[in-house]
Design a protein around this motif. Structure first.
Motif, PDB file in Angstrom:
ATOM      1  N   THR A 184       0.854  -1.200   0.000  1.00 17.60           N
ATOM      2  CA  THR A 184       0.000   0.000   0.000  1.00 17.60           C
ATOM      3  C   THR A 184       0.894   1.256   0.000  1.00 17.60           C
ATOM      4  N   PRO A 185       0.326   2.422  -0.347  1.00 17.97           N
ATOM      5  CA  PRO A 185       1.167   3.636  -0.330  1.00 17.97           C
ATOM      6  C   PRO A 185       1.660   4.012   1.064  1.00 17.97           C
ATOM      7  N   MET A 186       1.123   3.376   2.114  1.00 16.11           N
ATOM      8  CA  MET A 186       1.646   3.652   3.458  1.00 16.11           C
ATOM      9  C   MET A 186       3.092   3.169   3.600  1.00 16.11           C
ATOM     10  N   PHE A 187       3.410   2.036   2.966  1.00 20.43           N
ATOM     11  CA  PHE A 187       4.717   1.414   3.177  1.00 20.43           C
ATOM     12  C   PHE A 187       5.632   1.477   1.951  1.00 20.43           C
ATOM     13  N   GLN A 188       5.086   1.812   0.774  1.00 18.03           N
ATOM     14  CA  GLN A 188       5.946   1.857  -0.421  1.00 18.03           C
ATOM     15  C   GLN A 188       5.238   2.701  -1.476  1.00 18.03           C
ATOM     16  N   TRP A 245     -17.128   4.875  -3.216  1.00 15.36           N
ATOM     17  CA  TRP A 245     -17.464   5.464  -1.916  1.00 15.36           C
ATOM     18  C   TRP A 245     -16.977   4.558  -0.775  1.00 15.36           C
ATOM     19  N   LEU A 246     -17.168   3.238  -0.935  1.00 11.89           N
ATOM     20  CA  LEU A 246     -16.659   2.293   0.074  1.00 11.89           C
ATOM     21  C   LEU A 246     -15.132   2.382   0.184  1.00 11.89           C
ATOM     22  N   LEU A 247     -14.481   2.558  -0.955  1.00  6.45           N
ATOM     23  CA  LEU A 247     -13.006   2.627  -0.944  1.00  6.45           C
ATOM     24  C   LEU A 247     -12.521   3.908  -0.275  1.00  6.45           C
ATOM     25  N   ILE A 248     -13.247   5.004  -0.485  1.00  5.11           N
ATOM     26  CA  ILE A 248     -12.887   6.259   0.200  1.00  5.11           C
ATOM     27  C   ILE A 248     -12.989   6.045   1.709  1.00  5.11           C
ATOM     28  N   ARG A 249     -14.048   5.382   2.116  1.00  3.49           N
ATOM     29  CA  ARG A 249     -14.207   5.082   3.544  1.00  3.49           C
ATOM     30  C   ARG A 249     -13.044   4.219   4.034  1.00  3.49           C
ATOM     31  N   GLY A 250     -12.650   3.223   3.236  1.00  4.60           N
ATOM     32  CA  GLY A 250     -11.523   2.376   3.628  1.00  4.60           C
ATOM     33  C   GLY A 250     -10.240   3.175   3.753  1.00  4.60           C
ATOM     34  N   MET A 251     -10.008   4.074   2.805  1.00  8.45           N
ATOM     35  CA  MET A 251      -8.752   4.846   2.789  1.00  8.45           C
ATOM     36  C   MET A 251      -8.606   5.743   4.020  1.00  8.45           C
ATOM     37  N   ARG A 252      -9.734   6.190   4.591  1.00  3.29           N
ATOM     38  CA  ARG A 252      -9.645   7.064   5.770  1.00  3.29           C
ATOM     39  C   ARG A 252      -8.840   6.420   6.885  1.00  3.29           C
ATOM     40  N   GLY A 287      -6.111  -8.905   3.359  1.00  2.00           N
ATOM     41  CA  GLY A 287      -6.091  -7.448   3.503  1.00  2.00           C
ATOM     42  C   GLY A 287      -7.292  -6.887   4.231  1.00  2.00           C
ATOM     43  N   GLY A 288      -8.201  -7.744   4.688  1.00  2.00           N
ATOM     44  CA  GLY A 288      -9.368  -7.257   5.419  1.00  2.00           C
ATOM     45  C   GLY A 288      -9.124  -7.253   6.917  1.00  2.00           C
ATOM     46  N   PHE A 289     -10.213  -7.022   7.660  1.00  3.85           N
ATOM     47  CA  PHE A 289     -10.135  -6.977   9.122  1.00  3.85           C
ATOM     48  C   PHE A 289      -9.955  -8.357   9.730  1.00  3.85           C
ATOM     49  N   GLU A 290     -10.322  -9.396   8.938  1.00  3.24           N
ATOM     50  CA  GLU A 290     -10.381 -10.749   9.476  1.00  3.24           C
ATOM     51  C   GLU A 290      -9.135 -11.537   9.084  1.00  3.24           C
ATOM     52  N   LYS A 311      -8.177  -5.507  -1.436  1.00  2.00           N
ATOM     53  CA  LYS A 311      -7.348  -5.918  -0.307  1.00  2.00           C
ATOM     54  C   LYS A 311      -7.262  -4.778   0.717  1.00  2.00           C
ATOM     55  N   TYR A 312      -6.059  -4.244   0.995  1.00  2.00           N
ATOM     56  CA  TYR A 312      -5.935  -3.263   2.081  1.00  2.00           C
ATOM     57  C   TYR A 312      -6.643  -1.934   1.803  1.00  2.00           C
ATOM     58  N   ILE A 313      -6.745  -1.528   0.523  1.00  2.72           N
ATOM     59  CA  ILE A 313      -7.349  -0.223   0.239  1.00  2.72           C
ATOM     60  C   ILE A 313      -8.792  -0.205   0.757  1.00  2.72           C
ATOM     61  N   SER A 314      -9.537  -1.263   0.458  1.00  2.00           N
ATOM     62  CA  SER A 314     -10.886  -1.406   1.026  1.00  2.00           C
ATOM     63  C   SER A 314     -10.777  -1.722   2.517  1.00  2.00           C
ATOM     64  N   GLY A 315     -10.072  -2.780   2.826  1.00  3.45           N
ATOM     65  CA  GLY A 315      -9.804  -3.136   4.222  1.00  3.45           C
ATOM     66  C   GLY A 315     -10.948  -3.824   4.946  1.00  3.45           C
ATOM     67  N   HIS A 316     -12.129  -3.888   4.325  1.00  2.00           N
ATOM     68  CA  HIS A 316     -13.288  -4.404   5.040  1.00  2.00           C
ATOM     69  C   HIS A 316     -13.921  -5.618   4.365  1.00  2.00           C
ATOM     70  N   SER A 317     -13.228  -6.200   3.377  1.00  2.00           N
ATOM     71  CA  SER A 317     -13.716  -7.419   2.715  1.00  2.00           C
ATOM     72  C   SER A 317     -15.164  -7.280   2.238  1.00  2.00           C
ATOM     73  N   ASP A 318     -15.503  -6.075   1.772  1.00  2.96           N
ATOM     74  CA  ASP A 318     -16.880  -5.889   1.313  1.00  2.96           C
ATOM     75  C   ASP A 318     -16.962  -5.352  -0.115  1.00  2.96           C
ATOM     76  N   THR A 319     -15.839  -5.305  -0.815  1.00  3.42           N
ATOM     77  CA  THR A 319     -15.904  -4.861  -2.209  1.00  3.42           C
ATOM     78  C   THR A 319     -14.748  -5.439  -3.018  1.00  3.42           C
ATOM     79  N   VAL A 320     -14.995  -5.610  -4.307  1.00  4.94           N
ATOM     80  CA  VAL A 320     -13.956  -6.028  -5.255  1.00  4.94           C
ATOM     81  C   VAL A 320     -13.694  -4.825  -6.153  1.00  4.94           C
ATOM     82  N   ALA A 321     -12.442  -4.369  -6.221  1.00  4.93           N
ATOM     83  CA  ALA A 321     -12.130  -3.151  -6.974  1.00  4.93           C
ATOM     84  C   ALA A 321     -10.641  -3.089  -7.288  1.00  4.93           C
ATOM     85  N   GLY A 322     -10.279  -2.213  -8.212  1.00  7.32           N
ATOM     86  CA  GLY A 322      -8.872  -2.017  -8.551  1.00  7.32           C
ATOM     87  C   GLY A 322      -8.592  -0.562  -8.874  1.00  7.32           C
TER      88      GLY A 322
END
Ligand SMILES: *Cc1c(COP(=O)(O)O)cnc(C)c1O
Length: 389
Positions: free
Chosen positions: A189-193, A250-257, A331-334, A209-220
């Motif tokens: 992720t951009p946090m580490f590289q 919108w879900l990804l923006i929430r994840g990025m926060r 990359g999710g919470f679980e 994966k980590y960008i969403s972070g909540h295992s509730d969406t598939v995106a790129g």
């Protein structure tokens, strides 16, 4: 985390937590759940269609909610532009097809994501692209590996085996041969590289994966220069489709926060595992890149793999785990566990694990956001039941 370039300015985690701020007072962006955008009159419609203004026309190409996510990602990866896709594979195929023509040469890293490998073998090769695969060391050590190549497809660290390369060095080799470099940065992720700051041309993510972070969406998402983004939009959005939808954006923006604090939590657990696994018997390999082991990698995420000696019964180990669920993705919470023997048994054509010889005596762990000590207790309990001393 401070902003490394500007210590007096807020770091990435702080910037991502800033409210949306578009005038209404709403601290999150609205979801523009629309397929198309209407025009005032003939001329404004004609101007938009001809590209004389930047008004949105159709959500497959542009939408304000999706754009809010894209701007956030471009800021995080320190690139001029970003493009959201309906999946990580949508991003990979968009880049592959935007920059490949019959007769082109593509070099890719070994141990790449299994479906990226299948895309290259099943579609790009029959399309006439000459593809070869090389270990991470070849990209670093052979300055002419990329001679005559249009595209170099990189992962650092790689999937399952988590091998890293010096990206600044590889980018410099590529530039001397006019070879475009693409990296899948989903792990760090951009946090580490931030590969663009090391000279890599195109940075993509499975945002599932980590960008969403909540295992509730598939995106790129693809982050790159305005020029290369224009070429990708032209071919891949207009013709291949696969655009990110507004609600998913919108879900990804929430994840990025919460990306910053989540990555710190994943890292704390991964550090604990890395340290304690080293003291356990029956473990023949622990694959987790050390931060700082290659320039520009400044953190350890929660995805690692380990190899066991034959003493450990992996089926018993997996079934004895309570907090780690067997499953793909990460990359999710679980917390999740993926035995490589299961991935090696995947139906369909050869995958990259089979091709590059991943041993069937391994498991990949995705360390979630549960308490570190609870995860360690779960791991060691299962390890002992499976034959570990
Ligand atoms: C999951 C994954 C992909 C594919 O992403 P999807 O969103 O599942 O299409 C690509 N690269 C890596 C490293 C992945 O782990």
């Amino acid at each position: 985390m401070m902003n490394p370039k500007h210590p007096d300015r807020p770091g990435l985690a702080t910037l991502l937590a800033q409210p949306f701020g578009e005038g209404s007072g709403s601290i999150t962006p609205p979801i523009y759940q629309t397929s198309l955008f209407g025009f005032e009159d003939f001329d404004s419609f004609a101007d938009a269609m001809a590209g004389r203004n930047t008004q949105d026309i159709y959500t497959r190409v542009g939408n304000p909610t999706t754009r809010a996510f894209e701007e956030m990602m471009a800021g995080a990866e320190q690139t001029d532009a970003a493009i959201g896709f309906a999946s990580g594979m949508g991003a990979v195929s968009a880049v592959a097809f935007a920059f490949s023509r019959p007769g082109d040469k593509l070099v890719a890293v070994e141990h790449l994501y299994p479906d990226a490998y299948r895309l290259f073998e099943r579609l790009l090769r029959p399309f006439g692209v000459d593809i070869s695969y090389h270990p991470v060391s070849a990209f670093e050590d052979d300055p002419d590996l990329m001679a005559g190549c249009r595209l170099a497809y990189l992962e650092s660290p790689t999937s399952i085996m988590l091998q890293t390369m010096d990206l600044a060095k590889v980018a410099a080799h590529a530039k001397r041969h006019d070879c475009l470099t693409v990296i899948d940065n989903s792990w760090a992720t951009p946090m580490f590289q931030r590969p663009a700051t090391l000279g890599i041309d195109v940075v993509l993510h499975s945002a599932s994966k980590y960008i969403s972070g909540h295992s509730d969406t598939v995106a790129g998402v693809v982050c790159t220069s305005e020029d290369l983004a224009g070429q990708i939009r032209d071919i891949s959005l207009s013709l291949l489709g696969c655009k990110l939808a507004p609600f998913e954006a919108w879900l990804l923006i929430r994840g990025m926060r919460t990306l910053g604090p989540r990555m710190q939590a994943h890292q704390a657990t991964a550090n604990l595992f890395a340290e304690r696994l080293a003291d356990l018997p029956h473990i023949t390999a622990i694959n987790t890149p050390d931060p700082g082991s290659v320039p520009g990698l400044d953190g350890r995420s929660g995805l690692l793999s380990i190899a066991f000696d034959p003493q450990i019964d992996i089926r018993t180990f997996v079934d004895a785990l309570g907090l780690f669920k067997p499953g793909v993705s990460w990359g999710g919470f679980e917390s999740l566990v993926l035995p490589t023997s299961v991935a090696l048994g995947q139906k369909g054509e050869q995958n990259s694990l089979q091709r590059f010889g991943v041993p069937g005596t391994m498991v990949r762990l995705s360390l979630g956001l549960e308490h570190s000590e609870d995860l360690w207790t779960d791991f060691t309990t299962a390890f002992h039941q499976a034959g570990g001393r």
